[in-house]
Design a protein around this motif. Structure first.
Motif, PDB file in Angstrom:
ATOM      1  N   VAL A 140      41.400  44.215  42.598  1.00 49.33           N
ATOM      2  CA  VAL A 140      40.712  43.158  41.859  1.00 49.33           C
ATOM      3  C   VAL A 140      41.216  43.216  40.422  1.00 49.33           C
ATOM      4  O   VAL A 140      41.216  44.284  39.803  1.00 49.33           O
TER       5      VAL A 140
ATOM      6  N   ARG B  61      41.143  39.394  35.173  1.00 53.52           N
ATOM      7  CA  ARG B  61      40.535  38.062  35.101  1.00 53.52           C
ATOM      8  C   ARG B  61      40.333  37.518  36.512  1.00 53.52           C
ATOM      9  O   ARG B  61      41.209  37.671  37.359  1.00 53.52           O
ATOM     10  N   PRO B  62      39.204  36.892  36.766  1.00 56.47           N
ATOM     11  CA  PRO B  62      38.983  36.309  38.092  1.00 56.47           C
ATOM     12  C   PRO B  62      40.117  35.349  38.450  1.00 56.47           C
ATOM     13  O   PRO B  62      40.525  34.535  37.618  1.00 56.47           O
ATOM     14  N   ASN B  63      40.641  35.473  39.649  1.00 54.40           N
ATOM     15  CA  ASN B  63      41.786  34.634  40.030  1.00 54.40           C
ATOM     16  C   ASN B  63      41.615  34.036  41.422  1.00 54.40           C
ATOM     17  O   ASN B  63      42.438  34.280  42.322  1.00 54.40           O
ATOM     18  N   PRO B  64      40.542  33.237  41.627  1.00 51.11           N
ATOM     19  CA  PRO B  64      40.445  32.528  42.917  1.00 51.11           C
ATOM     20  C   PRO B  64      41.653  31.614  43.099  1.00 51.11           C
ATOM     21  O   PRO B  64      42.208  31.109  42.116  1.00 51.11           O
TER      22      PRO B  64
ATOM     23  N   GLN C 242      33.073  34.026  40.207  1.00 48.89           N
ATOM     24  CA  GLN C 242      34.485  34.051  40.604  1.00 48.89           C
ATOM     25  C   GLN C 242      34.973  35.487  40.814  1.00 48.89           C
ATOM     26  O   GLN C 242      35.714  35.768  41.757  1.00 48.89           O
ATOM     27  N   GLN C 243      34.546  36.405  39.944  1.00 46.15           N
ATOM     28  CA  GLN C 243      34.977  37.782  40.097  1.00 46.15           C
ATOM     29  C   GLN C 243      34.395  38.399  41.368  1.00 46.15           C
ATOM     30  O   GLN C 243      35.083  39.119  42.096  1.00 46.15           O
ATOM     31  N   ARG C 244      33.146  38.075  41.671  1.00 46.35           N
ATOM     32  CA  ARG C 244      32.557  38.568  42.921  1.00 46.35           C
ATOM     33  C   ARG C 244      33.228  37.922  44.135  1.00 46.35           C
ATOM     34  O   ARG C 244      33.371  38.550  45.181  1.00 46.35           O
TER      35      ARG C 244
ATOM     36  N   CYS D   1      36.382  37.169  44.213  1.00 44.51           N
ATOM     37  CA  CYS D   1      37.637  37.911  44.351  1.00 44.51           C
ATOM     38  C   CYS D   1      37.404  39.276  44.996  1.00 44.51           C
ATOM     39  O   CYS D   1      38.246  39.765  45.754  1.00 44.51           O
TER      40      CYS D   1
ATOM     41  N   PRO E 216      37.640  44.944  35.557  1.00 49.71           N
ATOM     42  CA  PRO E 216      37.079  43.777  36.244  1.00 49.71           C
ATOM     43  C   PRO E 216      35.998  43.045  35.458  1.00 49.71           C
ATOM     44  O   PRO E 216      35.633  41.939  35.847  1.00 49.71           O
TER      45      PRO E 216
ATOM     46  N   SER F 285      26.775  39.106  33.815  1.00 50.69           N
ATOM     47  CA  SER F 285      27.738  39.180  34.913  1.00 50.69           C
ATOM     48  C   SER F 285      28.318  40.584  35.032  1.00 50.69           C
ATOM     49  O   SER F 285      28.565  41.076  36.138  1.00 50.69           O
TER      50      SER F 285
END
Length: 258
Positions: free
Chosen positions: A90, A93-96, A154-156, A158, A175, A183
């Motif tokens: 992970v 940065r969140p990367n969906p 978004q992080q969750r 990922c 993360p 968050s």
């Protein structure tokens, strides 16, 4: 499911540049290990060697040994893609995946592995989103874009995507650095839950976070800019933060440098 990592005499290079020197440590299963240290000391670089992600950079190579329950991850013929299925990651940065729905984001790794049965995919998506403490928030909008979620969600997402393929180890590179405090707390709570099933390794610049979430802490440092990063000390988090062996560790934790 969780497995033990043993790194012995690991040296990491980017071309001719010696980035990390002679690191040996063990990460026990079903624990959280935090890597701390100043910027540029090699902690994220070392983290990426644990699932061979550093190899996406041309010229990067490793000397030494990294094993997962005794299996050499760098042995000839070992597929890096297979390693990354066992050792998920992970990122900071969140990367969906921007063109994919919430459902498809979580199911993407399974589909790449050849899973086509809709029932199997649906069960895996629900299980993974539940494990990531996100199911109740998104179960009625699985067809909507993953990019439409908040940063923390978004992080969750990922994390759910990473654990959907059932890895043995989960690596997390800062993360929470892009997240707000609420968050961040949600991700920290999730990390504590994930260690019941996974071996977790986290890189963080947040000393309080390392103290809150980790069982063991490894402190990395470098002698000067341009010199390779080194592992200075590793041990139980409580010991590292209250009675470290090395003065450099104490100086960093107390804010005297870094």
């Amino acid at each position: 499911m969780a497995k033990r990592i043993d790194a012995k005499n690991v040296d990491i290079y980017y071309g001719a540049f010696h980035a990390v020197q002679d690191v040996s440590l063990t990460v026990e299963p079903r624990t959280v290990t935090a890597f701390i240290g100043p910027s540029g000391c090699g902690k994220s670089t070392f983290l990426r060697t644990l699932n061979r992600m550093h190899e996406v950079i041309p010229g990067a190579h490793v000397k030494g040994s990294v094993t997962l329950d005794g299996t050499d991850l760098y042995a000839p013929g070992v597929d890096p893609v297979a390693v990354r299925r066992m050792v998920g990651m992970v990122f900071q940065r969140p990367n969906p995946f921007p063109s994919m729905s919430i459902f498809d984001n979580v199911a993407s790794g399974l589909r790449l592995n050849g899973v086509k049965n809709k029932g199997v995919l649906s069960d895996a998506v629900e299980r993974s989103l539940t494990a990531a403490n996100l199911w109740n928030e998104v179960k009625d909008r699985l067809g909507r874009a993953g990019m439409g979620l908040s940063g923390g969600q978004q992080q969750r997402l990922c994390i759910a995507r990473a654990i959907a393929v059932e890895p043995q180890v989960l690596l997390m590179d800062e993360p929470c650095s892009a997240l707000d405090p609420i968050s961040t707390l949600a991700i920290e709570d999730l990390i504590n839950e994930l260690k019941e099933q996974y071996t977790v390794v986290i890189v963080t610049h947040n000393m309080q976070q390392a103290a809150r979430v980790s069982d063991r802490t490894a402190f990395f440092n470098l002698a000067a800019q341009g010199k390779p990063g080194r592992l200075i000390e590793v041990g139980a988090t409580e010991t590292i933060f209250s009675n470290p062996t090395e003065k450099a560790t104490e100086d960093y934790i107390t804010g005297r440098f870094g």
